[in-house]
Design an enzyme around this catalytic site. Sequence first.
Site, PDB file in Angstrom:
ATOM      1  N   ASP A   1       1.259  -1.535   0.093  1.00  8.33           N
ATOM      2  CA  ASP A   1       0.184   0.036   0.142  1.00  8.33           C
ATOM      3  C   ASP A   1       0.715   1.046  -0.478  1.00  8.33           C
ATOM      4  O   ASP A   1       1.365   0.775   0.728  1.00  8.33           O
ATOM      5  CB  ASP A   1      -0.763  -0.128   1.658  1.00  8.33           C
ATOM      6  CG  ASP A   1      -1.502   1.161   1.269  1.00  8.33           C
ATOM      7  OD1 ASP A   1      -2.604   0.858   0.480  1.00  8.33           O
ATOM      8  OD2 ASP A   1      -2.015   1.810   2.414  1.00  8.33           O
TER       9      ASP A   1
ATOM     10  N   GLU B   1      -1.905  -1.484  -5.885  1.00  5.87           N
ATOM     11  CA  GLU B   1      -2.990  -0.926  -6.556  1.00  5.87           C
ATOM     12  C   GLU B   1      -2.985  -0.288  -7.852  1.00  5.87           C
ATOM     13  O   GLU B   1      -2.389   0.760  -7.471  1.00  5.87           O
ATOM     14  CB  GLU B   1      -3.118  -0.184  -5.149  1.00  5.87           C
ATOM     15  CG  GLU B   1      -4.856   0.363  -4.932  1.00  5.87           C
ATOM     16  CD  GLU B   1      -5.857   0.684  -3.476  1.00  5.87           C
ATOM     17  OE1 GLU B   1      -7.224   1.038  -3.509  1.00  5.87           O
ATOM     18  OE2 GLU B   1      -5.080   0.922  -2.583  1.00  5.87           O
TER      19      GLU B   1
ATOM     20  N   CYS C   1     -12.370  -5.114   7.045  1.00  4.78           N
ATOM     21  CA  CYS C   1     -11.719  -6.191   8.052  1.00  4.78           C
ATOM     22  C   CYS C   1     -10.902  -7.080   7.252  1.00  4.78           C
ATOM     23  O   CYS C   1     -11.243  -8.079   6.695  1.00  4.78           O
ATOM     24  CB  CYS C   1     -12.005  -6.513   9.496  1.00  4.78           C
ATOM     25  SG  CYS C   1     -11.183  -7.380  10.496  1.00  4.78           S
TER      26      CYS C   1
ATOM     27  N   CYS D   1     -11.779 -10.682   9.036  1.00  2.35           N
ATOM     28  CA  CYS D   1     -12.489 -11.610   8.953  1.00  2.35           C
ATOM     29  C   CYS D   1     -13.639 -11.088   8.304  1.00  2.35           C
ATOM     30  O   CYS D   1     -14.165 -11.853   8.084  1.00  2.35           O
ATOM     31  CB  CYS D   1     -13.743 -11.478  10.242  1.00  2.35           C
ATOM     32  SG  CYS D   1     -14.059  -9.259  10.282  1.00  2.35           S
TER      33      CYS D   1
ATOM     34  N   CYS E   1     -12.351  -3.038  14.777  1.00  2.00           N
ATOM     35  CA  CYS E   1     -13.503  -4.326  13.821  1.00  2.00           C
ATOM     36  C   CYS E   1     -14.313  -4.962  15.235  1.00  2.00           C
ATOM     37  O   CYS E   1     -13.743  -5.269  16.141  1.00  2.00           O
ATOM     38  CB  CYS E   1     -12.842  -5.325  13.258  1.00  2.00           C
ATOM     39  SG  CYS E   1     -14.156  -6.278  12.458  1.00  2.00           S
TER      40      CYS E   1
ATOM     41  N   CYS F   1     -14.809  -8.658  14.704  1.00  2.00           N
ATOM     42  CA  CYS F   1     -14.045  -9.883  15.885  1.00  2.00           C
ATOM     43  C   CYS F   1     -12.849  -8.892  16.385  1.00  2.00           C
ATOM     44  O   CYS F   1     -12.502  -9.890  17.126  1.00  2.00           O
ATOM     45  CB  CYS F   1     -12.870 -10.197  14.469  1.00  2.00           C
ATOM     46  SG  CYS F   1     -11.983  -8.783  14.107  1.00  2.00           S
TER      47      CYS F   1
ATOM     48  N   ASP G   1      -2.906   1.602   7.012  1.00  2.00           N
ATOM     49  CA  ASP G   1      -2.196   0.905   5.639  1.00  2.00           C
ATOM     50  C   ASP G   1      -1.419  -0.661   6.090  1.00  2.00           C
ATOM     51  O   ASP G   1      -1.722  -0.934   5.275  1.00  2.00           O
ATOM     52  CB  ASP G   1      -1.032   1.938   5.600  1.00  2.00           C
ATOM     53  CG  ASP G   1      -0.768   3.393   5.788  1.00  2.00           C
ATOM     54  OD1 ASP G   1      -2.107   3.782   4.959  1.00  2.00           O
ATOM     55  OD2 ASP G   1      -0.169   4.488   6.354  1.00  2.00           O
TER      56      ASP G   1
END
Length: 400
Positions: free
Chosen positions: A185, A268, A321, A324, A340, A343, A350
């Site tokens: 990233d 990306e 996430c 999960c 999150c 979970c 990042d």
Amino acid sequence: MNCRYQFRIYPTPGQRQSLARLFGCVRVVWNDALFLCKQSNKLPGSSELQKLCITQAKKTEAREWLGQVSAIPLQQSVADLGVAFKNFFQSRSGKRKGKKVNPPRFKRRVNRQTARFTRGGFRVKASKVYLAKIGNLKVKWSRPLPSVPSSVTVIKDCAGRYFLSFVVEVEPESRPAKNPSIGIDLGLKTFASCSNGEKIDSPDYSRLYRKLKRCQRRLAKRERGSKRRERMRVKVAKLNAQIRDKRKDFLHKLSTKVVNDNQVIALEDLNVSGMLKNRKLSRAISQAGWYEFRSLCEGKANKHNRDFRVISRWEPTSQVCSDCGYRWGKIDLSVRSILCINCGAEHDRDDNASVNIEQVGVGQTHDSKRTGSACKTSSEAVCVEPSTHRKYIQLNLFDW
């Protein structure tokens, strides 16, 4: 596959005069051919342009000095103009992918100067390179050439430095990779956040930028055409070259490390042109070199038989996430850590995005039930005060 090997050269004062004459002739032939193309209703062919701008021009009194240099770079200049027009027309018609290509422009003396020699116009010796009607140039060899070069381009940049760029044929190399895959990233302060937990900070250009800003202000106050302005222009060009070399050195080392250590590299597809509309971050984004890093990784991956993949820019890597697959929706850029609520896992923004990029790149896509359009998040967010002084966020979701 073809690769370029570039080396620094140090011509003598006499060779610099010969190179200046060569660059001037190449520039004049390009400008004359471009002028004829713009005046004619139908684009002339390369052979016709060579006949008009080189063969017949040498017989005239205004262009008789074209015979003082080798004819090979002059012919290559006309051929390059034909390629430039071809790329322009294919870009406008949609046959050429990527960003729209502008039409060729007239060359200036203060810009970067190039001249290309094909086989028959140069010869590589033990420690020097011979160019036709130039002589033996002293080369700073940093590595040996893998094969006999098919062409060589002599370059003079805006800072007054000279280079030789060889086009050589290289064979792909197969090396065992340490890791099966990695997701990266890209950012500004932290240039790369890897899925293995490693973070690479961007180089510090602040000192060079301060010098560049001061010199650019002085350049703007110099009288046009004066010697003082020319000296300040060269100084500004040298500072820009230092910044460019520092960035290129960083990107080359990082891309080499990434390609050597990983079999699958996932990045990306960033909308850089859209990000540049942010006036506060436009200079930092343009100087980061994200696309250059992507191009280096792609080229080195092809050379070392690595799998290079670019995921879609619409993939919600920062909204899901990585443990999960729970989708919490868009969050503000100021939020760097996320908790999150499904979970209970803590994620750095990042790091979570880099893991999601790796999962999408290797084919482990998110659960469509959790990432579909039916999962909508509220516009309100509740910040949770953690035990450590980091910033977390917890989102209130509507009922499924």
